[in-house]
Design a protein around this motif. Structure first.
Motif, short mmCIF file in Angstrom:
data_model
loop_
_atom_site.label_atom_id
_atom_site.label_comp_id
_atom_site.label_asym_id
_atom_site.label_seq_id
_atom_site.Cartn_x
_atom_site.Cartn_y
_atom_site.Cartn_z
N PHE A 6 8.18 -4.32 -27.86
CA PHE A 6 6.79 -4.09 -28.25
C PHE A 6 5.84 -4.98 -27.44
CE2 PHE A 6 9.19 -3.01 -32.16
CZ PHE A 6 8.88 -1.66 -32.20
N ASP A 7 6.34 -6.17 -27.05
CA ASP A 7 5.54 -7.04 -26.17
C ASP A 7 5.32 -6.37 -24.82
OD1 ASP A 7 5.51 -8.97 -28.15
OD2 ASP A 7 7.23 -10.07 -27.34
N LEU A 8 6.37 -5.70 -24.31
CA LEU A 8 6.26 -5.04 -23.02
C LEU A 8 5.32 -3.84 -23.10
CD1 LEU A 8 7.28 -5.06 -20.09
CD2 LEU A 8 9.13 -3.51 -20.82
N ILE A 9 5.38 -3.11 -24.21
CA ILE A 9 4.49 -1.96 -24.40
C ILE A 9 3.03 -2.42 -24.47
CG2 ILE A 9 3.84 -0.15 -26.05
CD1 ILE A 9 6.84 0.10 -26.73
N ASP A 10 2.79 -3.53 -25.17
CA ASP A 10 1.43 -4.09 -25.25
C ASP A 10 0.94 -4.54 -23.87
OD1 ASP A 10 1.26 -3.65 -27.96
OD2 ASP A 10 1.92 -5.66 -28.52
N TYR A 11 1.86 -5.14 -23.10
CA TYR A 11 1.51 -5.60 -21.74
C TYR A 11 1.07 -4.40 -20.90
CZ TYR A 11 1.92 -8.00 -17.24
OH TYR A 11 1.67 -8.55 -16.00
N ASP A 12 1.84 -3.31 -20.96
CA ASP A 12 1.51 -2.10 -20.19
C ASP A 12 0.13 -1.56 -20.58
OD1 ASP A 12 3.79 -2.00 -18.63
OD2 ASP A 12 4.88 -0.63 -19.94
N ARG A 13 -0.16 -1.58 -21.84
CA ARG A 13 -1.44 -1.06 -22.30
C ARG A 13 -2.60 -1.93 -21.81
NH1 ARG A 13 0.51 0.06 -28.52
NH2 ARG A 13 1.39 2.15 -28.19
N HIS A 14 -2.37 -3.22 -21.81
CA HIS A 14 -3.43 -4.15 -21.43
C HIS A 14 -3.69 -4.13 -19.92
CE1 HIS A 14 -6.07 -7.61 -21.88
NE2 HIS A 14 -5.44 -8.20 -20.86
N TYR A 15 -2.60 -4.10 -19.13
CA TYR A 15 -2.74 -4.20 -17.67
C TYR A 15 -2.56 -2.86 -16.95
CZ TYR A 15 -2.59 -9.23 -18.41
OH TYR A 15 -2.87 -10.52 -18.82
N GLN A 16 -2.46 -1.78 -17.70
CA GLN A 16 -2.31 -0.45 -17.11
C GLN A 16 -1.09 -0.36 -16.18
OE1 GLN A 16 -4.49 2.26 -17.98
NE2 GLN A 16 -4.87 0.70 -19.54
N THR A 17 0.00 -0.97 -16.60
CA THR A 17 1.26 -0.91 -15.85
C THR A 17 2.22 0.04 -16.56
OG1 THR A 17 2.02 -2.87 -17.07
CG2 THR A 17 1.04 -3.23 -14.89
N ASP A 18 3.40 0.20 -15.99
CA ASP A 18 4.38 1.14 -16.57
C ASP A 18 5.76 0.50 -16.59
OD1 ASP A 18 5.14 3.50 -17.76
OD2 ASP A 18 5.40 4.60 -15.89
N TYR A 19 5.80 -0.78 -16.96
CA TYR A 19 7.07 -1.51 -16.93
C TYR A 19 8.05 -1.00 -18.00
CZ TYR A 19 5.30 -4.92 -13.58
OH TYR A 19 4.81 -5.53 -12.44
N GLN A 20 7.55 -0.53 -19.14
CA GLN A 20 8.49 -0.04 -20.17
C GLN A 20 9.25 1.18 -19.67
OE1 GLN A 20 8.30 2.82 -22.35
NE2 GLN A 20 6.40 3.72 -21.56
N HIS A 21 8.59 2.04 -18.87
CA HIS A 21 9.29 3.20 -18.30
C HIS A 21 10.30 2.75 -17.25
CE1 HIS A 21 10.08 7.26 -17.05
NE2 HIS A 21 9.65 7.03 -15.82
N ASN A 22 9.93 1.77 -16.44
CA ASN A 22 10.87 1.24 -15.45
C ASN A 22 12.11 0.64 -16.14
OD1 ASN A 22 9.68 0.83 -12.36
ND2 ASN A 22 8.08 1.12 -13.90
N LEU A 23 11.87 -0.06 -17.23
CA LEU A 23 12.98 -0.66 -17.97
C LEU A 23 13.86 0.43 -18.58
CD1 LEU A 23 14.48 -3.04 -19.22
CD2 LEU A 23 12.79 -3.06 -21.08
N TYR A 24 13.25 1.44 -19.13
CA TYR A 24 14.00 2.53 -19.75
C TYR A 24 14.93 3.20 -18.74
CZ TYR A 24 14.81 7.12 -21.91
OH TYR A 24 15.39 8.25 -22.41
N ILE A 25 14.41 3.54 -17.57
CA ILE A 25 15.23 4.18 -16.54
C ILE A 25 16.31 3.24 -16.04
CG2 ILE A 25 15.18 5.24 -14.25
CD1 ILE A 25 13.92 6.94 -16.49
N HIS A 26 15.98 1.98 -15.91
CA HIS A 26 16.95 0.97 -15.46
C HIS A 26 18.13 0.89 -16.44
CE1 HIS A 26 18.48 -2.50 -13.37
NE2 HIS A 26 18.36 -3.28 -14.45
N LEU A 27 17.83 0.90 -17.74
CA LEU A 27 18.88 0.86 -18.75
C LEU A 27 19.69 2.15 -18.78
CD1 LEU A 27 16.88 -0.85 -21.65
CD2 LEU A 27 18.69 -1.89 -20.25
N LEU A 28 19.04 3.29 -18.50
CA LEU A 28 19.76 4.56 -18.43
C LEU A 28 20.80 4.54 -17.31
CD1 LEU A 28 17.20 7.48 -18.97
CD2 LEU A 28 18.96 6.64 -20.52
N HIS A 29 20.51 3.79 -16.25
CA HIS A 29 21.45 3.65 -15.13
C HIS A 29 22.33 2.42 -15.28
CE1 HIS A 29 18.50 6.48 -13.27
NE2 HIS A 29 19.60 6.96 -12.71
#
Length: 445
Positions: free
Chosen positions: A364-387
């Motif tokens: 949830f901290d990462l999701i809040d960070y993405d919202r604040h800074y307009q980044t997409d790190y939660q999606h990068n993390l999700y794909i990284h974990l899928l692999h």
């Protein structure tokens, strides 16, 4: 004058005498004549039944009585009998050289989509229909046994125009044919095979003893292969009628070469078996893929199992895979329970708990960070974990250089103050993503 007691069983019509209505006598004469004609024709049909010469003889007498040719069909659209010597210039008429399975299927599907079967099986009286592919009209009525639809009789207007009395005669003929089907036990031999009886008994727990199940499985040669799994197919709304499901089951059986299937609770369930665990479904599913896509159907797949005593458990898993897969991945055709078992677990746990409480809070901290800074790190993390934490494969997915991907992963670790090399951390985050995906609260795909 006859005594009233002697007249109590006579049919009477009381008519007021009128000198000004000379046509009334002719009208009554015509009514009585029509009544005698209908009763005479019904007597012929009853005699055909009592002759014990079988269904074909009854249909041939029906042809004589109605003056037009006809055929009898079961719920799977198999023709049980038809007037073989009739000349009918209509593509729906059975012949010695029937159309191919898929030509027949396309025609039946078109009729089903038009609503003709829905009207036919819902109507208490015969229906008369016009079809765009034929210049002739058809009259049809349902066959019922113990208030259960088992098929229909269709009459083509080939030789004479349909008359009012034909509707009454067809309805009577259907009752005669239904009696013949019961007498010949055609209902069991044509509408359900031994596999269906056995599989239905397993689902409805009519047989539960292990030794009884094994004995029956051996009799049906269902224990000759080590591995089994179930594929449960759900049709689209238009095909969700018992009539079409029976026919769809027939088509699917012939497509994949099996008889081990049933229609149960408006779905088609197929039992697949193989000597090798990895070979149970692949070939069959490839054959089904185009068919399912064309007909807007989806299928849930159970895990492999080795004992038919577990049949009902795995049936429920195929149903649950279908239910969860349709909700979470509607673009797919096949849903393997193994891929959705964790969501089933979440569904069960969610009945008593707030699932978000099981999430790793750093996500949830990462999701809040993405919202604040307009980044997409939660999606990068999700794909990284899928692999499975493989940086090279994750970089290939995003089509970026491996070093760029390593930078993103390092940045995520810094933001969250974690190490993605830790197996427990990776597991916790993957579970958290699955929970959010199941709840539908975050777009992470």
């Amino acid at each position: 004058m006859m005594d009233k007691k002697d007249n109590k069983n006579l049919n009477r019509i009381r008519v007021k005498r009128s000198l000004n209505d000379p046509g009334r006598e002719q009208m009554l004469t015509a009514l009585f004549s029509k009544k005698r004609c209908i009763e005479g024709k019904k007597a012929k049909l009853v005699a055909a039944l009592l002759s014990c010469r079988g269904l074909q003889h009854i249909i041939d007498v029906g042809y004589e009585v109605l003056g037009n040719p006809m055929f009898v069909s079961d719920l799977g659209y198999h023709v049980l009998a038809f007037n073989k010597n009739a000349e009918v210039g209509d593509p729906s008429w059975p012949t010695a050289e029937p159309e191919t399975e898929f030509e027949a299927y396309e025609r039946i599907k078109k009729l089903n989509d038009s609503g003709v079967f829905e009207r036919l099986y819902a109507s208490p009286v015969p229906c008369i229909e016009n079809f765009d592919y034929s210049s002739t009209r058809w009259m049809a009525h349902k066959l019922t046994i113990k208030e259960k639809n088992i098929g229909h009789i269709a009459v083509v207007e080939a030789h004479k125009i349909f008359a009012d009395m034909d509707l009454e005669l067809l309805q009577f003929l259907c009752s005669i044919v239904a009696s013949e089907l019961q007498k010949e036990n055609i209902q069991s031999s044509h509408f359900e095979n031994e596999y269906e009886h056995f599989l239905l008994d397993l689902l409805e727990e009519k047989i539960t003893r292990t030794d009884t199940i094994q004995k029956q499985a051996k009799k049906l040669n269902l224990n000759s292969r080590k591995y089994s799994l179930l594929v449960t197919i759900s049709p689209d709304q238009k095909a969700e009628k018992v009539m079409s499901l029976s026919y769809l089951k027939t088509i699917i059986n012939r497509l994949i070469g099996t008889e081990k299937s049933i229609v149960y609770h408006n779905k088609i369930t197929i039992l697949l078996q193989s000597h090798r665990k990895e070979g149970v479904a692949n070939t069959i599913l490839n054959k089904l893929r185009d068919f399912l896509a064309t007909n807007e159907m989806r299928a849930g797949i159970s895990p492999c199992f080795q004992s038919l005593t577990e049949f009902k458990i795995h049936y429920r898993q195929s149903i649950k895979a279908l239910e969860l897969g349709t909700a979470l991945s509607p673009q797919d055709l096949f849903y393997d329970y193994n891929d959705y078992a964790v969501y089933h677990l979440l569904e069960t746990a969610g009945a008593d708990s707030d699932l978000k409480a099981f999430c790793n809070p750093v996500l949830f901290d990462l999701i809040d960070y993405d919202r604040h800074y307009q980044t997409d790190y939660q999606h990068n993390l999700y794909i990284h974990l899928l692999h499975d934490g493989n940086v090279t494969k994750t970089a290939q997915y995003f089509q970026i250089h491996r070093n760029s991907m390593k930078y993103r992963i390092k940045k995520i670790e810094e933001i969250l103050n974690i190490s993605l090399a830790d197996p427990e951390t990776k597991f916790s985050l993957r579970l958290s993503f699955k929970i959010l995906n199941y709840l539908g609260e975050e777009q992470i795909g």
